[in-house]
Design a protein around this motif. Structure first.
Motif, short mmCIF file in Angstrom:
data_model
loop_
_atom_site.label_atom_id
_atom_site.label_comp_id
_atom_site.label_asym_id
_atom_site.label_seq_id
_atom_site.Cartn_x
_atom_site.Cartn_y
_atom_site.Cartn_z
N GLU A 39 2.67 -2.40 12.84
CA GLU A 39 3.09 -0.85 12.88
C GLU A 39 1.71 -0.17 12.70
N VAL A 40 0.99 -0.66 11.50
CA VAL A 40 -0.16 -0.12 10.98
C VAL A 40 -1.25 -0.24 12.12
N LYS A 41 -1.40 -1.20 12.85
CA LYS A 41 -2.28 -1.54 13.73
C LYS A 41 -2.18 -0.74 15.08
N GLU A 42 -0.71 -0.57 15.34
CA GLU A 42 -0.45 0.34 16.41
C GLU A 42 -0.53 1.92 16.38
N ALA A 43 -0.91 2.23 14.93
CA ALA A 43 -0.89 3.47 14.68
C ALA A 43 -2.23 4.07 15.22
N GLU A 44 -2.20 5.48 15.73
CA GLU A 44 -3.27 5.82 16.40
C GLU A 44 -4.37 6.41 15.45
N ASN A 45 -4.15 7.07 14.25
CA ASN A 45 -5.07 7.71 13.50
C ASN A 45 -5.31 7.06 12.10
N PRO A 46 -6.34 7.07 11.64
CA PRO A 46 -6.47 6.30 10.28
C PRO A 46 -5.87 6.93 9.24
N GLU A 47 -5.58 8.25 9.12
CA GLU A 47 -4.68 8.62 8.07
C GLU A 47 -3.44 8.18 8.16
N GLU A 48 -2.91 7.91 9.27
CA GLU A 48 -1.34 7.29 9.22
C GLU A 48 -1.72 5.88 8.95
N LYS A 49 -2.53 5.19 9.30
CA LYS A 49 -2.82 3.56 8.87
C LYS A 49 -2.93 3.62 7.36
N ARG A 50 -3.60 4.46 6.87
CA ARG A 50 -3.69 4.36 5.57
C ARG A 50 -2.65 4.80 4.71
N GLU A 51 -1.66 5.67 5.25
CA GLU A 51 -0.55 6.00 4.36
C GLU A 51 0.48 4.82 4.67
N MET A 52 0.51 4.44 5.76
CA MET A 52 1.47 3.17 5.97
C MET A 52 1.02 1.90 5.07
N LEU A 53 -0.12 1.75 4.88
CA LEU A 53 -0.59 0.63 3.95
C LEU A 53 -0.29 1.23 2.68
N ASN A 54 -0.49 2.31 2.08
CA ASN A 54 -0.08 2.76 0.86
C ASN A 54 1.04 2.58 0.38
N ASP A 55 2.15 3.08 1.43
CA ASP A 55 3.57 2.88 1.34
C ASP A 55 3.88 1.50 1.25
N LEU A 56 3.22 0.79 1.91
CA LEU A 56 3.83 -0.69 1.78
C LEU A 56 3.24 -1.29 0.54
N PHE A 57 2.15 -1.08 -0.01
CA PHE A 57 1.89 -1.55 -1.31
C PHE A 57 2.56 -0.83 -2.40
N GLU A 58 2.95 0.43 -2.29
CA GLU A 58 3.77 1.14 -3.69
C GLU A 58 5.37 0.49 -3.48
N ASP A 59 5.69 0.18 -2.03
CA ASP A 59 7.10 -0.33 -1.94
C ASP A 59 7.17 -1.81 -2.55
N LEU A 60 5.97 -2.56 -2.32
CA LEU A 60 6.03 -3.96 -2.74
C LEU A 60 5.82 -4.05 -4.35
#
Length: 145
Positions: A39-60
């Motif tokens: 999903e991160v790779k499919e996201a179109e803008n860097p802000e969305e990618k960064r937010e998804m990765l941050n969410d993943l790390f926080e959730d883990l």
């Protein structure tokens, strides 16, 4: 809906088979993380990618903390959880340029996401965590995200 399917599959396999191995659950955790990385790779803008990765790390991190504090997690699993938490914390710091890490540039976010997945896939600490603890971490990660 995807979360419900994954949780049902995990619980059904655990309850009906009871012969699941930690390796199978490790693959399930990797599958969950891989779906998010995709999903991160499919996201179109860097802000969305960064937010998804941050969410993943926080959730883990949340899942690891809850699992570690659970009375169902044996004391010997705490070291493995600590090692996984450390890996995820380092990825979080690197993504955001904290604690001496250089911030991952926007154009490198897809590559960083792939690296993160590979890093988790190669984590030897997952093999030292008991079946019950690994199952708890997977369920918590799915529910939190």
């Amino acid at each position: 809906m995807l979360k419900a399917k994954i949780i049902f599959t995990i619980l059904f396999a655990f309850i009906s088979i009871q012969t699941s191995k930690a390796d199978d659950l490790k693959k399930e955790l990797q599958k969950y993380i891989n779906e998010i990385i995709t999903e991160v790779k499919e996201a179109e803008n860097p802000e969305e990618k960064r937010e998804m990765l941050n969410d993943l790390f926080e959730d883990l991190q949340s899942a690891f903390s809850i699992a570690k504090n659970s009375p169902y997690v044996p004391e010997e699993d705490h070291k493995g959880i600590d090692e996984l938490q450390s890996k995820i914390t380092d990825r979080y710091y690197e993504l955001n340029g904290l604690n001496g890490f250089n911030k991952v540039q926007d154009y490198n976010l897809n590559q960083f996401a792939s690296f993160t997945l590979q890093d988790i896939e190669q984590a030897d600490t997952l093999l030292t965590i008991s079946l019950t603890t690994l199952l708890l971490i997977i369920i918590l990660a799915i529910l939190i995200f």
